[in-house]
Design an enzyme around this catalytic site. Structure first.
Site: not given
Ligand code: TPP
Ligand code: MG
Lengths: 178, 590
Positions: B54, B116-117, B166, B487
């Site tokens: 993502e 869940f999630q 959902k 760097m």
């Protein structure tokens, strides 16, 4: 206080940390209080007092009052950041208005043992014109309102009485500009 | 109940995206967005780009937005899907990039049960979005989406997130088209449309009076649109005032123009930083006095009158106090300045600032970007210079990762148009460049898109090569491979007694084979004689290419204003030693 840059800042640019009361009108929707509080905590500014209530049911507006301490520059940055938040209609530092009024309300529950204490309490309550909400044999509950300063003084005076037990709640200051 | 005017939340989302003229969405599926994926399956106006993580989706959306001027859109699932985009949202917030992130959420009745999630998406993303929403009522969905696009792209742009449970994706309601929504002005904060006439007049008066003026231009100029850049060019040509840009301002003014002093700041040009230090009039156009630009604040441009044009009120007087400011859009303000000068017949051409330009040209003689390219080992600066020479005739977009290579790209690649330079400035996110290139290539299918990368940064989002391969996006990854987090190594050399703690990038993959295993193409240049061929080969191949360019491992990026130092305390080469007192102070800064 912390500067807004990672670099040291000219010393005299900041310094005078003063108390400000900010008055904010917002759309009453989930998350806005969290956004405002997060704006303070994320920048390390402290909130001394906070009050929020719906003030316009028809238009679904709430007024939030926040008391904070900070240098003038920091406060103007906070105001600018507040005004950027989507649900915010306006944010005002009452200290910048030519005329504004403040009030606070406080409920005090005092437990005492003897008559002498009772008399002293009554005396102060009278001087400060506090309203008796409830009185029992060894307990009295007062409601006092006015400026935060006045409430502080009342509480200081109460504390001079030995042996009593005080529990209290304060609304934090609310204010209106004219 | 079933009414043909009613649509599911998922369909409403798609209708709204179509209404917003979105044609590309970057995403990754999961349980909480399956209804939306189902709706995507049955349509063809919207191209879904399946990323590999993502983080790739959000940086791709950023690259898409920056390179096209449109809003970038992404779609992720609940829980880990959305926590993976937190870095990118913060990146977009810091760099004012308009993106809209749609996230799935567990069904409403499970919110707060540690389902869940499930995660507190609006809570987690609140400090890293311009605004966010949890939509609990499907009848509010259309309006919310349209408002989100408006907010993302208005005023100072930024990321907006919409969290959709959902059950709301399944629930039905009417769709409200964009044209039927009246936005509430206080929520959009588009900035004033009225030009501040007083500001314009004061500015022109000061230009007339000043001896040593300078334009200091930032990313705000880019966000105001291509017209801003046109007005700026006109104004600079008319006034003959030198101009320097920030990292994000590159391209707003042609980098090869004689009036351009190049980039300023920590790794900016000597002449640009000294001119900022010595000017008597500073005209800030959409820059925010970032600490990478100002250096030590108490020594920042001590003798100048400062004008600031910025749509974001909170950028005014935040780090540096200015004398005059306006919050009106840059294009409108610059236009007004130009027409004020014209209509009042103010002849600024006669004022050619001879002494000032003389002084600047003396500073230029330092040739602060000079480097010695030897016979064998490729100097990273040279690699960028050659890349520029061999690609500048094409329609080229450059993205970068973060590190030395990024600064060399900013110094040696010259941009003549806005929106061609896509880099992570405010947050400095390693792993930004490659997915951003995917986004830029989606928005500009016929252009050449190159990610100038460091090997360490590239490893952070390397999975996105698969995305480029799947969608036949011929992006080029031009790695300045120094086997170091260069760097970091440079700071350790300058500030920590050359103790190179954990900055060596060991166990690197063979980038050529790696490219091949992804079905991309790998090319390599090990020494100077192979450089041009590698670049030409890379550019000529119409497929994703990884070019592994082996460069000098110990090269440092100069000029450098070390943290805590002032503009005139710049280091020009490794032979310049930093004043030890500053060094101690600088060490504690970032
Ligand atoms: C996500 C992230 N982690 C850490 C850093 C700190 N950091 C800045 S530059 C850099 C090294 C980058 O190395 P490389 O990509 O090889 O580029 P080089 O400097 O060698 O050109 C690091 C670790 C960062 N900017 N971003
Ligand atoms: Mg490296």
């Amino acid at each position: 206080m912390s500067s807004t840059s990672v670099y040291p800042t000219p010393i005299n640019a900041f310094k005078q940390s003063k108390r400000s009361v900010l008055s904010i009108i917002v759309d009453n929707e989930p998350g806005i209080l969290a956004r405002i509080v997060g704006l303070f905590s994320g920048r390390g500014y402290n909130i001394e007092a906070l009050n929020v209530t719906v003030v316009d049911i028809k238009n679904n507006l709430s007024r939030i009052t926040i008391e904070t301490l900070g240098e003038e520059k920091v406060i103007s940055q906070i105001i600018a950041q507040l005004e950027k938040l989507v649900p915010v209609h306006s944010a005002t530092n009452l200290a910048n208005l030519s005329e504004s009024y403040e009030a606070e309300i406080c409920l005090v529950k005092i437990e005492f043992d003897n008559n002498e204490q009772d008399q002293k309490i009554l005396n102060f309550a009278d001087i400060y014109r506090s309203r008796t909400v409830q009185k029992r044999q060894n307990i009295v509950v007062y409601e006092i309102s006015g400026t935060s300063e006045r409430i502080n003084k009342f509480l200081d005076d109460l504390n001079t009485i030995g042996g009593i037990k005080v529990e209290l709640v304060r609304s934090g200051p609310i204010g209106l500009g004219i | 109940m079933d009414n043909e005017n009613e649509f599911t939340g998922a369909d409403i989302l798609l209708k709204a995206l179509k209404d917003q003229e979105v044609d590309t969405i970057f995403g990754y599926p999961g349980g909480a967005v399956l209804p939306i994926y189902d709706a995507i399956f049955g349509q063809n106006f919207l191209k879904h780009v399946l990323v590999r993580q993502e983080a790739g989706a959000v940086h791709a959306a950023e690259g898409y937005a920056r390179s096209s001027g449109k809003v970038g859109v992404l779609l992720v699932t609940s829980g880990p899907g959305v926590t993976n985009v937190v870095t990118g949202l913060t990146d977009a917030l810091m760099d004012s990039i308009p993106i809209v992130c749609i996230s799935g959420q567990v069904p409403s009745h499970l919110i707060g049960t540690d389902a869940f999630q499930e995660c507190d998406t609006t809570g987690i993303t609140r400090p890293c979005t311009k605004h966010n929403y949890l939509v609990k009522d499907v009848s509010k969905l259309s309006e919310t989406i349209h408002e989100a696009f408006k907010i993302a792209s208005s005023g100072r742009p930024g990321p907006v997130l919409i969290d959709i449970p959902k059950d709301v994706q399944f629930a039905k309601s009417k769709y409200i088209p964009k044209k039927d929504i009246s936005f509430r002005e206080h929520r959009i904060k588009a900035g004033s449309k009225n030009v501040n006439k007083n500001f314009v007049e004061e500015l022109v008066n000061h230009i007339k009076k000043s001896e040593r003026p300078i334009f200091y231009v930032g990313g705000g100029c880019l966000n105001s649109g291509p017209q801003a850049s046109q007005e700026l060019i006109k104004l600079v040509n008319k006034t003959n005032i030198p101009i320097t840009t920030t990292l994000h301002g590159l391209g707003c003014f042609p980098g090869e123009d004689k009036s351009s002093l190049g980039m300023l700041g920590m790794h900016g040009n000597y002449e640009a930083n000294l001119a900022m230090n010595k000017c008597d009039l500073m005209i800030n156009v959409g820059a925010r006095f970032d600490d990478r630009v100002t250096g030590r604040l108490d020594a920042f441009s001590p003798d100048s009158v400062k004008f600031h044009i910025d749509i974001d009120q909170s950028s005014i007087n935040k780090n540096v106090k200015v004398d005059f400011h306006t919050n009106t859009d840059i294009t409108l303000t610059l236009k007004e300045i130009n027409s004020f000068i014209e209509s009042n017949n103010i002849e600024l051409e006669k004022k050619d600032y001879t002494n000032w330009w003389g002084q600047i040209n003396d500073w230029r003689k330092k040739e602060c970007l000079h480097y010695e390219q030897g016979e064998e080992i490729i100097k990273p600066q040279h690699a960028i210079s050659r890349l520029y020479d061999l690609t500048s005739h094409k329609d080229t977009f450059i993205t970068t990762e973060v590190g030395q290579h990024q600064m060399w790209a900013a110094q040696y690649y010259k941009f003549s148009k806005p929106n061609r330079w896509i880099t992570s400035g405010g947050l400095g996110t390693m792993g930004f460049g490659m997915p951003a290139a995917v986004g830029a290539q989606m928005a500009n299918p016929d252009s050449l898109v190159i990610d100038i990368a460091g090997e360490a940064s590239f490893l952070m989002n390397i999975q996105e090569i698969a995305t480029a391969v799947q969608y036949k996006l011929p992006i080029k990854i031009f790695i300045l491979n120094n086997e170091y987090m260069g760097m970091v190594r440079q700071w350790q050399e300058l500030l920590h007694g050359s103790r190179y703690s954990e900055s060596y990038v060991d166990a690197l993959p063979d980038f050529k084979k790696l490219a091949e295993s992804f079905n991309a193409v790998g090319v390599r240049a090990k020494n100077i004689s192979e450089l041009d061929d590698a670049i030409n080969e890379m550019v000529s191949i119409d497929r994703p290419v990884i070019a592994d360019i082996w460069v000098d491992k110990k090269e440092n990026c100069f000029p450098m204003i070390p943290s805590g130092a002032a503009h005139h305390e710049m280091l020009l080469s490794k032979y310049d030693k930093e004043n030890p007192e500053n060094q101690e102070k600088g060490k504690v800064l970032v």
